[in-house]
Design a protein around this motif. Structure first.
Motif, PDB file in Angstrom:
ATOM      1  N   THR A 218       0.864  -1.178   0.000  1.00 13.92           N
ATOM      2  CA  THR A 218       0.000   0.000   0.000  1.00 13.92           C
ATOM      3  C   THR A 218       0.902   1.230   0.000  1.00 13.92           C
ATOM      4  O   THR A 218       1.745   1.392   0.900  1.00 13.92           O
ATOM      5  N   GLY A 219       0.754   2.059  -1.011  1.00 12.93           N
ATOM      6  CA  GLY A 219       1.589   3.245  -1.115  1.00 12.93           C
ATOM      7  C   GLY A 219       1.487   3.826  -2.512  1.00 12.93           C
ATOM      8  O   GLY A 219       0.628   3.449  -3.304  1.00 12.93           O
ATOM      9  N   ALA A 220       2.398   4.748  -2.816  1.00  9.60           N
ATOM     10  CA  ALA A 220       2.385   5.417  -4.114  1.00  9.60           C
ATOM     11  C   ALA A 220       3.802   5.797  -4.500  1.00  9.60           C
ATOM     12  O   ALA A 220       4.674   5.984  -3.638  1.00  9.60           O
ATOM     13  N   GLY A 221       4.027   5.900  -5.818  1.00  9.75           N
ATOM     14  CA  GLY A 221       5.354   6.246  -6.305  1.00  9.75           C
ATOM     15  C   GLY A 221       5.303   7.193  -7.483  1.00  9.75           C
ATOM     16  O   GLY A 221       4.301   7.300  -8.188  1.00  9.75           O
ATOM     17  N   LEU A 222       6.414   7.895  -7.683  1.00  5.44           N
ATOM     18  CA  LEU A 222       6.567   8.820  -8.796  1.00  5.44           C
ATOM     19  C   LEU A 222       7.995   8.699  -9.312  1.00  5.44           C
ATOM     20  O   LEU A 222       8.947   8.730  -8.527  1.00  5.44           O
ATOM     21  N   GLY A 223       8.138   8.514 -10.623  1.00  3.16           N
ATOM     22  CA  GLY A 223       9.471   8.348 -11.171  1.00  3.16           C
ATOM     23  C   GLY A 223       9.615   8.949 -12.553  1.00  3.16           C
ATOM     24  O   GLY A 223       8.656   9.431 -13.169  1.00  3.16           O
ATOM     25  N   MET A 224      10.841   8.916 -13.054  1.00  3.24           N
ATOM     26  CA  MET A 224      11.159   9.394 -14.387  1.00  3.24           C
ATOM     27  C   MET A 224      12.009   8.334 -15.077  1.00  3.24           C
ATOM     28  O   MET A 224      12.984   7.833 -14.504  1.00  3.24           O
TER      29      MET A 224
END
Length: 340
Positions: A218-224
């Motif tokens: 359970t969580g969230a991520g942001l990447g490039m």
């Protein structure tokens, strides 16, 4: 913790706009199989997320199947999901069967320290529904499985270490108990920029966002994510920045007639509320350590495509995933895909 699973390593990478596309029609094949192996042996370690292996099948566009086929009906049943079935998008589906092994720093200890990564074996079946547009991709995931002795991870690792004359893992009796796994997830990616480098080389960059909810993650991520290469096709390379073993490199693209080689890399950050291999089971008492609320990740890889085959080799690195971690998690990935 391969926080490769930490948020299960950035989900399904996606596909985007037509760079020098060497791909044939995606309707000219019967789908693609991918076999993936992740292991920390290339790093010289044997801890945290220590091994993962799985097999994935990715369909061609679901509207190319017979109206009565299971694949087409499955895609149509998922049309309630945002973007799936919308104008400008085509639908693809994938299934993966995989097993993971997570171990503490000292596998020779029969009773590992309570402040280290618990032993955890996981087996699961993933279904991913992809909605692919011209410049974006949306992937919806359902994961069902088991953690605990039922995963048989203890037997597999013990057998393998005996076969290669490595240290016998002594602490599997302390592993997380049996508990069903149910998790849902979403990943979105958008082609931010692309360009040419000479006649046949090109590059592209795109941000990736993802979120998960369930007792696995359970969580969230942001990447490039970025990729540069020669004769790039209209799909991302390798297995970098993706969840589980979902073979996004074969979504919406078929075999290629000429060699395509690319170098890929990316960085990501995750906010983590719960990660089962570290935080333990939800409904039964188990060993656990508190996962860090914010975790960083970086990945590098090389992809080669030719005719019916796609080969990828890469390396993934993580920041500290829990406070008392002895050694940061990192692992190598090897995958081979082929079209039928």
């Amino acid at each position: 913790m391969n926080a490769s699973r930490v948020a299960s390593t950035l989900m399904a990478l996606l596909s985007f706009g037509a760079l020098d596309c060497a791909a044939q029609s995606s309707a000219s094949h019967g789908g693609a199989w991918t076999v993936t192996l992740e292991n920390d042996a290339p790093t010289g370690s044997d801890n945290n997320y220590t091994n993962g292996m799985g097999v994935t099948w990715v369909s061609r566009a679901t509207d190319t199947y017979d109206e009565r086929s299971f694949v087409r009906r499955w895609g149509e049943a998922a049309s309630f999901l945002p973007f799936v079935g919308n104008d400008g998008y085509r639908t693809y589906v994938a299934w993966s069967l995989a097993q993971e092994m997570h171990t503490p720093d000292d596998i020779k200890a029969a009773n590992p320290p309570g402040d280290d990564q618990p032993y955890a074996g996981v087996v699961y079946l993933d279904n991913v529904v992809y909605a692919r547009g011209e410049r974006s991709m949306h992937a919806w995931q359902l994961r069902v499985g088991m953690v605990g002795p039922s995963s048989r991870a203890d037997r597999v690792q013990t057998w393998w270490h005996k076969a290669i004359d490595a240290d016998k893992p002594m602490g599997w009796d302390t592993q997380l108990p049996n508990e069903p796994i149910l998790n849902v997830g979403y990943t979105g990616a958008y082609l931010l920029a692309q360009g040419k480098l000479g006649k046949s080389a090109s590059w592209r960059v795109f941000p990736v966002v993802n979120a998960g909810l369930g007792n696995y993650f359970t969580g969230a991520g942001l990447g490039m994510y970025g990729e540069v290469g020669w004769n790039l096709v209209d799909a991302p390379g390798g297995t970098a920045l993706r969840q589980g073993f979902n073979a996004a490199s074969t979504v919406g693209v078929g075999p290629v007639d000429r060699w395509s080689v690319s170098l890929s890399g990316g960085v990501a950050g995750y906010g983590v509320a719960h990660y089962l291999p570290l935080d333990g089971t939800v409904f039964r008492h188990s060993r656990s350590v508190d996962s860090e609320p914010f975790i960083g990740m970086a990945t590098l890889g090389v992809t080669a495509r030719h005719r019916d085959f796609v080969f990828f080799v890469g390396r993934t690195f993580f920041t500290k995933t829990f406070e008392t971690q002895r050694q940061r998690a990192e692992f190598g990935t090897f995958s081979l895909s082929w079209y039928l």
